[in-house]
Design a protein around this motif. Sequence first.
Motif, PDB file in Angstrom:
ATOM      1  N   LEU A 120       0.721  -1.137  -0.035  1.00 48.14           N
ATOM      2  CA  LEU A 120       0.173   0.136  -0.043  1.00 48.14           C
ATOM      3  C   LEU A 120       0.866   1.293   0.307  1.00 48.14           C
ATOM      4  CD1 LEU A 120      -2.680  -1.215   2.577  1.00 48.14           C
ATOM      5  CD2 LEU A 120      -2.743  -1.267   0.172  1.00 48.14           C
ATOM      6  N   GLU A 121       0.398   2.196  -0.682  1.00 48.15           N
ATOM      7  CA  GLU A 121       1.314   3.502  -0.780  1.00 48.15           C
ATOM      8  C   GLU A 121       0.584   4.729  -1.005  1.00 48.15           C
ATOM      9  OE1 GLU A 121       1.975   4.047  -5.613  1.00 48.15           O
ATOM     10  OE2 GLU A 121       2.545   1.866  -4.769  1.00 48.15           O
ATOM     11  N   THR A 122       1.101   6.051  -0.612  1.00 47.70           N
ATOM     12  CA  THR A 122       0.449   7.245  -0.854  1.00 47.70           C
ATOM     13  C   THR A 122       0.816   7.505  -2.404  1.00 47.70           C
ATOM     14  OG1 THR A 122       2.303   8.460   0.195  1.00 47.70           O
ATOM     15  CG2 THR A 122       0.139   7.819   1.332  1.00 47.70           C
ATOM     16  N   ASP A 123       1.819   7.143  -2.853  1.00 45.74           N
ATOM     17  CA  ASP A 123       2.652   8.089  -4.098  1.00 45.74           C
ATOM     18  C   ASP A 123       2.634   9.275  -3.737  1.00 45.74           C
ATOM     19  OD1 ASP A 123       3.693   8.196  -6.407  1.00 45.74           O
ATOM     20  OD2 ASP A 123       2.157   7.856  -7.691  1.00 45.74           O
ATOM     21  N   ASN A 124       2.450  10.445  -4.659  1.00 48.00           N
ATOM     22  CA  ASN A 124       2.418  11.757  -4.099  1.00 48.00           C
ATOM     23  C   ASN A 124       1.013  12.294  -3.840  1.00 48.00           C
ATOM     24  OD1 ASN A 124       1.215  11.528  -6.929  1.00 48.00           O
ATOM     25  ND2 ASN A 124       3.014  12.679  -7.899  1.00 48.00           N
ATOM     26  N   ASP A 125       0.026  11.371  -3.615  1.00 50.12           N
ATOM     27  CA  ASP A 125      -1.299  11.957  -3.431  1.00 50.12           C
ATOM     28  C   ASP A 125      -1.190  12.485  -1.750  1.00 50.12           C
ATOM     29  OD1 ASP A 125      -2.979  11.538  -5.571  1.00 50.12           O
ATOM     30  OD2 ASP A 125      -2.707   9.389  -5.247  1.00 50.12           O
ATOM     31  N   ASP A 126      -2.019  13.583  -1.695  1.00 49.69           N
ATOM     32  CA  ASP A 126      -2.163  14.013  -0.098  1.00 49.69           C
ATOM     33  C   ASP A 126      -3.225  13.370   0.671  1.00 49.69           C
ATOM     34  OD1 ASP A 126      -1.778  15.634   2.072  1.00 49.69           O
ATOM     35  OD2 ASP A 126      -2.838  17.405   1.260  1.00 49.69           O
ATOM     36  N   PHE A 127      -2.649  12.221   1.301  1.00 48.87           N
ATOM     37  CA  PHE A 127      -3.830  11.678   2.215  1.00 48.87           C
ATOM     38  C   PHE A 127      -3.026  10.768   3.275  1.00 48.87           C
ATOM     39  CE2 PHE A 127      -3.062   8.341  -0.693  1.00 48.87           C
ATOM     40  CZ  PHE A 127      -3.391   7.236  -0.090  1.00 48.87           C
ATOM     41  N   ARG A 128      -3.761  10.252   4.138  1.00 48.81           N
ATOM     42  CA  ARG A 128      -2.957   9.473   5.079  1.00 48.81           C
ATOM     43  C   ARG A 128      -3.091   7.948   4.781  1.00 48.81           C
ATOM     44  NH1 ARG A 128      -5.949   9.394   9.586  1.00 48.81           N
ATOM     45  NH2 ARG A 128      -4.316   9.344  10.946  1.00 48.81           N
ATOM     46  N   ILE A 129      -1.710   7.306   4.927  1.00 51.50           N
ATOM     47  CA  ILE A 129      -1.655   6.039   4.596  1.00 51.50           C
ATOM     48  C   ILE A 129      -2.625   5.125   5.564  1.00 51.50           C
ATOM     49  CG2 ILE A 129       0.206   5.555   6.171  1.00 51.50           C
ATOM     50  CD1 ILE A 129      -0.142   4.271   2.481  1.00 51.50           C
ATOM     51  N   GLU A 130      -2.816   5.680   6.960  1.00 51.08           N
ATOM     52  CA  GLU A 130      -3.853   4.941   7.621  1.00 51.08           C
ATOM     53  C   GLU A 130      -4.933   4.886   7.144  1.00 51.08           C
ATOM     54  OE1 GLU A 130      -0.807   7.122  10.499  1.00 51.08           O
ATOM     55  OE2 GLU A 130      -1.825   7.342   8.563  1.00 51.08           O
ATOM     56  N   GLU A 131      -5.643   5.619   6.309  1.00 47.00           N
ATOM     57  CA  GLU A 131      -6.844   5.551   5.603  1.00 47.00           C
ATOM     58  C   GLU A 131      -6.982   4.354   4.749  1.00 47.00           C
ATOM     59  OE1 GLU A 131      -8.633   9.134   3.902  1.00 47.00           O
ATOM     60  OE2 GLU A 131      -7.096  10.317   4.776  1.00 47.00           O
ATOM     61  N   LEU A 132      -5.971   4.096   4.115  1.00 49.24           N
ATOM     62  CA  LEU A 132      -5.738   3.133   2.917  1.00 49.24           C
ATOM     63  C   LEU A 132      -5.572   1.684   3.731  1.00 49.24           C
ATOM     64  CD1 LEU A 132      -5.594   2.500   0.180  1.00 49.24           C
ATOM     65  CD2 LEU A 132      -3.158   2.846   0.064  1.00 49.24           C
ATOM     66  N   TYR A 133      -5.039   1.595   4.614  1.00 45.00           N
ATOM     67  CA  TYR A 133      -4.821   0.436   5.494  1.00 45.00           C
ATOM     68  C   TYR A 133      -6.278   0.030   5.958  1.00 45.00           C
ATOM     69  CZ  TYR A 133       0.304  -0.641   5.541  1.00 45.00           C
ATOM     70  OH  TYR A 133       1.373  -0.946   5.145  1.00 45.00           O
ATOM     71  N   GLY A 134      -7.046   0.966   6.744  1.00 49.00           N
ATOM     72  CA  GLY A 134      -8.241   0.808   7.434  1.00 49.00           C
ATOM     73  C   GLY A 134      -9.153   0.200   6.169  1.00 49.00           C
ATOM     74  N   LYS A 135      -9.417   0.883   5.037  1.00 47.98           N
ATOM     75  CA  LYS A 135     -10.224   0.470   3.869  1.00 47.98           C
ATOM     76  C   LYS A 135      -9.826  -0.735   3.357  1.00 47.98           C
ATOM     77  CE  LYS A 135     -13.629   1.029   1.106  1.00 47.98           C
ATOM     78  NZ  LYS A 135     -14.913   1.316   1.910  1.00 47.98           N
ATOM     79  N   VAL A 136      -8.431  -1.355   3.526  1.00 51.57           N
ATOM     80  CA  VAL A 136      -7.920  -2.501   2.559  1.00 51.57           C
ATOM     81  C   VAL A 136      -8.354  -3.784   3.765  1.00 51.57           C
ATOM     82  CG1 VAL A 136      -5.985  -3.918   2.152  1.00 51.57           C
ATOM     83  CG2 VAL A 136      -6.355  -1.462   1.202  1.00 51.57           C
ATOM     84  N   ALA A 137      -8.107  -3.277   5.145  1.00 54.76           N
ATOM     85  CA  ALA A 137      -8.472  -4.375   6.170  1.00 54.76           C
ATOM     86  C   ALA A 137      -9.849  -4.552   6.048  1.00 54.76           C
ATOM     87  CB  ALA A 137      -8.115  -3.963   7.448  1.00 54.76           C
ATOM     88  N   GLU A 138     -10.735  -3.711   5.954  1.00 50.34           N
ATOM     89  CA  GLU A 138     -12.336  -3.752   5.711  1.00 50.34           C
ATOM     90  C   GLU A 138     -12.554  -4.666   4.488  1.00 50.34           C
ATOM     91  OE1 GLU A 138     -15.770  -0.970   4.291  1.00 50.34           O
ATOM     92  OE2 GLU A 138     -14.451  -0.184   5.414  1.00 50.34           O
ATOM     93  N   LEU A 139     -11.943  -4.290   3.220  1.00 49.03           N
ATOM     94  CA  LEU A 139     -12.332  -5.222   2.124  1.00 49.03           C
ATOM     95  C   LEU A 139     -11.909  -6.431   2.320  1.00 49.03           C
ATOM     96  CD1 LEU A 139     -11.207  -2.222  -0.365  1.00 49.03           C
ATOM     97  CD2 LEU A 139     -13.560  -3.267  -0.106  1.00 49.03           C
ATOM     98  N   LYS A 140     -10.592  -6.700   3.011  1.00 42.03           N
ATOM     99  CA  LYS A 140     -10.395  -8.073   3.110  1.00 42.03           C
ATOM    100  C   LYS A 140     -10.863  -8.929   4.385  1.00 42.03           C
ATOM    101  CE  LYS A 140      -7.069  -8.897  -0.306  1.00 42.03           C
ATOM    102  NZ  LYS A 140      -7.244  -9.650  -0.941  1.00 42.03           N
ATOM    103  N   GLY A 141     -11.555  -8.074   5.228  1.00 46.12           N
ATOM    104  CA  GLY A 141     -12.194  -8.851   6.321  1.00 46.12           C
ATOM    105  C   GLY A 141     -11.583  -9.427   7.354  1.00 46.12           C
ATOM    106  N   ILE A 142     -10.074  -8.535   7.450  1.00 45.35           N
ATOM    107  CA  ILE A 142      -9.067  -8.597   8.488  1.00 45.35           C
ATOM    108  C   ILE A 142      -9.094  -7.722   9.496  1.00 45.35           C
ATOM    109  CG2 ILE A 142      -7.926 -10.400   6.977  1.00 45.35           C
ATOM    110  CD1 ILE A 142      -5.898  -8.632   6.286  1.00 45.35           C
ATOM    111  N   SER A 143      -8.201  -7.786  10.464  1.00 46.16           N
ATOM    112  CA  SER A 143      -7.919  -6.853  11.468  1.00 46.16           C
ATOM    113  C   SER A 143      -6.736  -5.731  10.740  1.00 46.16           C
ATOM    114  CB  SER A 143      -7.524  -7.138  13.027  1.00 46.16           C
ATOM    115  OG  SER A 143      -6.315  -7.700  12.660  1.00 46.16           O
ATOM    116  N   LEU A 144      -6.701  -4.668  11.223  1.00 42.05           N
ATOM    117  CA  LEU A 144      -5.446  -3.715  10.837  1.00 42.05           C
ATOM    118  C   LEU A 144      -4.177  -4.690  11.227  1.00 42.05           C
ATOM    119  CD1 LEU A 144      -6.406  -0.065  11.726  1.00 42.05           C
ATOM    120  CD2 LEU A 144      -5.792  -0.906   9.703  1.00 42.05           C
ATOM    121  N   GLU A 145      -4.260  -5.191  12.434  1.00 41.53           N
ATOM    122  CA  GLU A 145      -3.174  -5.530  12.899  1.00 41.53           C
ATOM    123  C   GLU A 145      -2.442  -6.710  12.165  1.00 41.53           C
ATOM    124  OE1 GLU A 145      -4.829  -3.534  16.543  1.00 41.53           O
ATOM    125  OE2 GLU A 145      -5.531  -5.014  14.692  1.00 41.53           O
TER     126      GLU A 145
END
Length: 208
Positions: free
Chosen positions: A167-192
């Motif tokens: 997972l990456e931000t590239d040069n977009d202005d947002f927090r990587i935590e948001e992406l981890y949260g969304k991917v964990a939700e999509l995969k049905g697993i915990s952030l940990e």
Amino acid sequence: MEFFNFHHHNKQTAHGIYNLEAGETPPDFPYSVGIHPKTIDTDQFENQWSRLCANITDHCFAIGECGLDSFAETDQKIQDEVFLKQIRLANEIKKPLIIHCVRKFYEVISFKKYAEQPMVIHGFNKKDSIAADLLKNNFYLSFGKAVLYNLSLQNTLKITPLDKIFLETDNDDFRIEELYGKVAELKGISLEELNKQITENLETIKNG
């Protein structure tokens, strides 16, 4: 919890892989260095190549961005030659490759046979069939901001094995935590669990 940012352009982000720009001094945290297909300088290529090699220090994690781009002004044959040269450099120094690819995915796949080190497509945002072909050829896929809103890409991410994801931000202005949260939700697993898997993926590509 710290979240690894696989490809970014922000020097304030130490927990990730910084994309070193031309002329910059290498930082004392993980970075990648490469010749982007859009910045190939055919008139000064030997100097460009020398600078690349001089910027490979102990903190260099990967070679890249490198790859192929159908919109780059550089002739395709020259792009191919420079890409292959960087693949061979990565083989020699045992570093993974961070791949930039625009409308040249099947051409990039054709170069996989030359690579002895892992290859990661950064900023992947294409359809399922391209993802499937890349995964079949043992590429890793690094996803960015588009996963937060692109439903088709969310479906692609769902079918991508966890052990092939970054997972990456590239040069977009947002927090990587948001992406981890969304991917964990999509995969049905915990952030940990997600964080642990990506850490394991990093160790895998680091060790070739």
